[in-house]
Structures are given as structure tokens and as C-alpha cells.
Design an enzyme around this catalytic site. Structure first.
Site, PDB file in Angstrom:
ATOM      1  N   VAL A   1       4.049   3.291  24.179  1.00 52.36           N
ATOM      2  CA  VAL A   1       4.621   4.594  24.550  1.00 52.36           C
ATOM      3  C   VAL A   1       3.548   5.685  24.447  1.00 52.36           C
ATOM      4  CG1 VAL A   1       6.236   6.398  23.796  1.00 52.36           C
ATOM      5  CG2 VAL A   1       6.994   4.013  23.895  1.00 52.36           C
TER       6      VAL A   1
ATOM      7  N   ASN B   1      -0.205  -5.175  19.016  1.00 52.14           N
ATOM      8  CA  ASN B   1       0.799  -5.008  20.060  1.00 52.14           C
ATOM      9  C   ASN B   1       0.156  -5.399  21.382  1.00 52.14           C
ATOM     10  OD1 ASN B   1       2.810  -3.952  18.291  1.00 52.14           O
ATOM     11  ND2 ASN B   1       1.641  -2.060  18.244  1.00 52.14           N
TER      12      ASN B   1
ATOM     13  N   ILE C   1       0.863  -1.185   0.000  1.00 49.05           N
ATOM     14  CA  ILE C   1       0.000   0.000   0.000  1.00 49.05           C
ATOM     15  C   ILE C   1       0.902   1.240   0.000  1.00 49.05           C
ATOM     16  CG2 ILE C   1      -1.869   1.220   1.205  1.00 49.05           C
ATOM     17  CD1 ILE C   1      -2.790  -1.549   0.555  1.00 49.05           C
TER      18      ILE C   1
ATOM     19  N   ARG D   1       0.827  -5.057  24.441  1.00 47.06           N
ATOM     20  CA  ARG D   1       1.411  -4.326  25.573  1.00 47.06           C
ATOM     21  C   ARG D   1       0.785  -2.940  25.649  1.00 47.06           C
ATOM     22  NH1 ARG D   1       4.856  -3.403  21.158  1.00 47.06           N
ATOM     23  NH2 ARG D   1       5.058  -1.153  20.792  1.00 47.06           N
TER      24      ARG D   1
HETATM   25  C1  MV4 Z   1       2.909  -2.122   5.023  1.00 44.64           C
HETATM   26  C2  MV4 Z   1       3.103  -0.988   4.204  1.00 44.64           C
HETATM   27  C3  MV4 Z   1       2.540  -0.996   2.959  1.00 44.64           C
HETATM   28  N1  MV4 Z   1       1.834  -2.064   2.537  1.00 44.64           N
HETATM   29  N2  MV4 Z   1       2.208  -3.171   4.545  1.00 44.64           N
HETATM   30  C4  MV4 Z   1       5.665  -0.821   8.683  1.00 44.64           C
HETATM   31  C5  MV4 Z   1       5.398  -1.028  10.143  1.00 44.64           C
HETATM   32  C6  MV4 Z   1       4.520  -2.214  10.205  1.00 44.64           C
HETATM   33  N3  MV4 Z   1       3.667  -2.260  11.342  1.00 44.64           N
HETATM   34  C7  MV4 Z   1       3.750  -2.129   8.933  1.00 44.64           C
HETATM   35  N4  MV4 Z   1       4.534  -1.333   8.042  1.00 44.64           N
HETATM   36  C8  MV4 Z   1       4.120  -1.168   6.761  1.00 44.64           C
HETATM   37  N5  MV4 Z   1       3.391  -2.193   6.256  1.00 44.64           N
HETATM   38  C9  MV4 Z   1       1.689  -3.118   3.336  1.00 44.64           C
HETATM   39  N6  MV4 Z   1       1.001  -4.175   2.872  1.00 44.64           N
HETATM   40  C10 MV4 Z   1       3.848   0.078   4.707  1.00 44.64           C
HETATM   41  C11 MV4 Z   1       4.376  -0.013   5.986  1.00 44.64           C
HETATM   42  C12 MV4 Z   1       5.154   1.125   6.384  1.00 44.64           C
HETATM   43  C13 MV4 Z   1       4.737   1.995   7.373  1.00 44.64           C
HETATM   44  C14 MV4 Z   1       3.556   1.776   8.081  1.00 44.64           C
HETATM   45  C15 MV4 Z   1       3.151   2.635   9.052  1.00 44.64           C
HETATM   46  C16 MV4 Z   1       3.912   3.753   9.338  1.00 44.64           C
HETATM   47  C17 MV4 Z   1       5.080   3.987   8.685  1.00 44.64           C
HETATM   48  C18 MV4 Z   1       5.510   3.116   7.699  1.00 44.64           C
HETATM   49  C19 MV4 Z   1       6.700   3.367   7.036  1.00 44.64           C
HETATM   50  C20 MV4 Z   1       7.102   2.521   6.070  1.00 44.64           C
HETATM   51  C21 MV4 Z   1       6.346   1.393   5.745  1.00 44.64           C
END
Ligand code: MV4
Length: 430
Positions: A278, A273, A186, A275
Site C-alpha cells: 500500500v 512481503n 523487543i 508484493r
Molecule cells: C516483534 C515485536 C517485538 N519483538 N518481534 C508485529 C508485526 C510483525 N511484522 C512483527 N511484529 C512484531 N514483532 C519481536 N521479536 C513486536 C512486533 C510488533 C510491532 C512491529 C511493528 C510495528 C508495530 C508492532 C506492534 C506490535 C508488535
């Protein structure tokens, strides 16, 4: 410890030799040194922590939000030692800790997820077929990861074989588990998470969302509630999905369901999560609730049936880190020669520091959470800017100048930002 003092519960603080002077040691009724700075010798050393609990006759352990807070083995050892782990049972941590299992569990509960692989991907043939079916770009995620660690974006079929091998190797190195799964990537989503609270009697409720989109390299810097892009209708749908996810594992305690929210307003489960986080204070301010008190009460077997919350206003948290935002946020440990914290109406500072305290170089760089609450988002931003101006730290560099500048941008003021804002927009502090 502040909550326990109000509840009339005595506390024991554990500390490493690097943390002798931390405020948590002074807030505790008793304190026990559990070893030298390295995690494996102190805060990650399960036998030492259990020993500290046993010699002080502790009834329960609050794991905080780092180190062993999401360690299923630790929760299990607490339980078998007759110490209440303030949090979910080991099995619940395990189920949500394995991200592919978590994904399968919430799918079965009807929670929306990003289109992706059915289970783990191990061979190249399977990878090619699955990726073509999902459609590029895809993201490869380690099942034992979380918080963005070890994730890889693949834009075209030609890169897949190599990316898969690298991702599996890195996952093995980092987590001792090479398992990976695929999701559709995404582009520029927002990170919106829902706070949940469950008791031991099968009741689960949600306490709205936190927008944690302002991150740098997976480190959150600002969190706010409500999200500028979530309306009451979306909040209800995301809240219901979060409650369904927690209920699916018979959850106990405070937890957070992380979602990605895309440009079209569609949301997808990312991870849970298990827990307190923060950023929980923003929810506390808007919902007028002490979430740590609720953790302790549900751990003691109290029910949450009948809880009704009346959320009010807007809350923002800025993370004040011992980092230099003008030099790629490099760590800046050292003595807090001046540490004047802001106050006044609607302002809260949670910190283990004080003037003359020396920030050790060993751990996370967070030194204070600056939280404001106001009637509206506009007033909350003004209040935060006022509080940032009052906050005086000398001796080390902090993220205060970064926050002052970011809160003045048109993007932040309008609430029109996404997860790419910090890493890709060219926003800097000189
Ligand atoms: C993703 C995404 C785009 N597409 N999954 C990064 C943290 C983790 N909890 C999930 N993450 C992401 N998963 C799909 N299918 C983009 C991220 C991501 C991101 C998500 C939330 C906040 C910042 C981010 C920075 C880079 C990538």
C-alpha cells in the site's frame, strides 16, 4: 491501469458486485464481474479469475496488494495457465510465506534476526528450555502468520505452557497450521522496511527504507521516507541485508523486507512481503520511479542492470480510511456526498473513490492515500497539514481529523515515536 495506459497496454478490471462503481472498473479498458461480495466467491476465487483472464485473452495478471497477491497456489495456476503472474514465482512466495522458513533462509544469508528458537517449537519441555535460553520476555509467532496476526508475548516461565497451547490452537484455527516459533521480545521497536526490486537476470537493488512505525493494532496509518532515525550508514547496512535476503531466494519483482529497529539502533529481519505494498508511493515520490511500471518491465524480462536512483527530499503518506477515529476507528461505510481531494505542488492522491461513490461495507476501509513530497521533513509535514485541510469528505467519517492531530504532536514533529505510541500513549481524537 494508469501505468498500463501510459505503457500502451490494454487492461481488464475484475470486480465483485459490491465494487461495480469503483473507479478501477472505469479505468479498465474492459471489466469482468467475477461474482458476489464474499472473497471466496470473487476476489479469492482462483478459477473465476483465471476464467476472466482467459475469456479476455489476458497475457498477465497484476495481483495488487490484497487477496491473492501473496498466494503461491494462485501464482502457480497463473503460470500453468500460460498467464504471467506479475510478481515472484510460487516457490519464492512459499518460502517467504512460511515465516520460520523465511527466518532460516535469511540467517543462512547472513541477515541479522532476533535471537530465537531454532525451528518450530512443539513440546512444552523444548519450549521451557528454549525460552530460558532466549530470556523473557519472549514472543510466540505463528509460522503461517504475518503482519502481527496471532502473536503472543510471554513474560515469565509460569505463563509459557498455557500461552504455547493457546498460540498453537489459534494458529491452527486461523491458518490451518499450528506451527509456532519463539523470538526474544523487543520492547517498543520501530518498524522500518526496505523496498527491493529484482529482475529475472539475478540483479537485485534496494530503494531505501520506509518508516511505518505509526500503526494501530497492526494497521499502518502513516508511512514516511526517509526514516527520521536512519542515517546513510544504517541505510547502507539495512539495504545490503535486504538485498542479501532477496538474493537468497533468487527473487523476482518488487518486494519489501521488514525490519524491527530497536532503541540501540540494531535491526532485525521480521518478514518479507512478496508484493507491492500500500505504502509504495512514498518510495516512488522520493526515488522518482513508478514501481508498478518496474514490476511490469521486470515481469516482461527487462533488466534493471544500470539503474541508478538519486533519492530526493522527503515523502509522507497518510492513509485516509472510512473509519471513525473518535469511536475506536469503527468502520464508516456509505456515500461520499462530498469528496474534494487536495492538489497543488507536491501533493498526490491515489483513490478509487469520487463524489457520490458509495463506500461498500465489505472490504478494507482504505479510501485514499494522501501522499506529499517536499525538500525536507519539516516542509513535508506542513504540506501534509495543508493538504489535509483541503481534503473535504462528507457523508462518512474518515481518519483525516486523526492525521491533523497526530502531525501536530511534538513526538511526530521530532520523529521520536515508536510502535507503542498509538496503542499505549493515550493519544486520541475526540
Ligand atoms: C516483534 C515485536 C517485538 N519483538 N518481534 C508485529 C508485526 C510483525 N511484522 C512483527 N511484529 C512484531 N514483532 C519481536 N521479536 C513486536 C512486533 C510488533 C510491532 C512491529 C511493528 C510495528 C508495530 C508492532 C506492534 C506490535 C508488535
Amino acid at each position: 491501469m494508469q501505468t498500463c495506459r501510459e505503457l500502451g497496454i490494454n487492461t481488464v478490471g475484475v470486480y465483485s458486485t459490491a465494487d461495480r462503481d469503483s473507479l478501477h472498473v472505469r479505468y479498465a479498458d474492459e471489466a469482468v464481474c467475477i461474482g458476489p461480495p464474499l472473497g471466496k466467491d470473487s476476489y479469492l476465487n482462483i478459477p473465476r479469475i483465471i476464467a476472466a483472464a482467459e475469456i479476455t485473452n489476458a497475457d498477465a495478471i497484476h495481483p495488487g496488494y490484497g487477496f491473492l497477491a501473496e498466494n503461491a497456489d494462485f501464482a502457480e495456476v497463473c503460470s500453468s495457465s500460460g498467464i504471467k503472474f506479475i510478481g515472484p514465482q510460487a516457490e519464492m512466495i512459499r518460502k517467504m510465506g512460511d515465516k520460520n522458513t523465511a527466518r532460516e533462509t535469511v540467517i543462512a544469508a547472513g541477515v541479522p534476526v532476533v535471537p530465537g528458537s531454532e525451528g518450530l517449537i512443539s513440546d512444552v519441555k523444548d519450549a521451557q528450555v528454549t525460552a530460558e535460553k532466549i530470556g523473557f520476555p519472549i514472543i510466540i509467532k505463528p509460522t503461517a502468520g504475518g503482519g502481527g496476526k496471532g502473536m503472543r508475548v510471554v513474560n515469565e516461565a509460569g505463563q509459557l505452557e498455557k500461552a504455547l497451547a493457546t498460540a498453537q490452537n489459534e494458529a491452527q484455527q486461523a491458518f490451518g497450521n499450528s506451527g509456532v516459533y519463539f523470538e526474544k521480545f523487543i520492547e517498543t521497536p520501530r518498524h522500518v522496511e526496505i523496498q527491493v526490486l529484482s529482475d529475472q537476470h539475478g540483479n537485485t537493488m534496494h530503494l531505501g527504507e520506509r518508516d511505518c512505525t505509526i500503526q494501530r493494532r497492526h494497521q499502518k496509518l502513516i508511512e514516511e521516507t526517509p526514516s527520521p532515525v536512519v542515517n546513510e550508514e544504517l541505510r547502507t547496512r539495512m539495504g545490503d541485508a535486504a538485498v542479501a535476503a532477496a538474493a537468497a531466494i533468487n527473487y523476482e519483482g518488487a518486494g519489501t523486507i521488514e525490519f524491527l529497529l530497536d532503541k540501540n539502533g540494531d535491526f532485525y529481519f521480521m518478514e518479507m512481503n512478496t508484493r507491492i505494498q500500500v505504502e509504495h508511493p512514498v518510495t516512488e515520490e522520493r526515488y522518482s520511479v513508478d514501481l508498478v511500471k518496474e514490476q511490469i518491465l521486470v515481469a516482461a524480462g527487462e533488466t534493471i542492470a544500470g539503474y541508478v536512483f538519486s533519492p530526493k527530499g522527503h515523502a509522507i503518506e497518510c492513509r485516509i480510511n472510512a473509519e471513525d477515529p473518535a469511536h475506536s476507528f469503527r468502520p464508516s461505510p456509505g456515500e461520499l456526498q462530498v469528496f474534494h481531494t487536495p492538489g497543488g505542488y507536491g501533493v498526490r492522491v491515489d483513490s478509487h473513490g469520487y463524489a457520490s461513490y458509495r463506500v461498500p461495507p465489505n472490504y478494507d476501509s482504505l479510501i485514499a492515500k494522501l501522499v506529499v513530497h517536499a525538500d525536507t521533513r519539516e516542509e513535508a509535514i506542513e504540506r501534509m497539514l495543508r493538504a489535509l485541510d483541503e481534503f473535504i469528505v462528507a457523508g462518512i467519517k474518515t481518519t483525516i481529523p486523526f492525521h491533523k492531530k497526530l502531525l501536530e504532536t511534538e513526538e511526530f514533529k521530532k520523529g521520536k515515536y515508536d510502535t507503542g505510541f498509538l496503542d499505549n500513549s493515550g493519544f486520541t481524537v475526540s
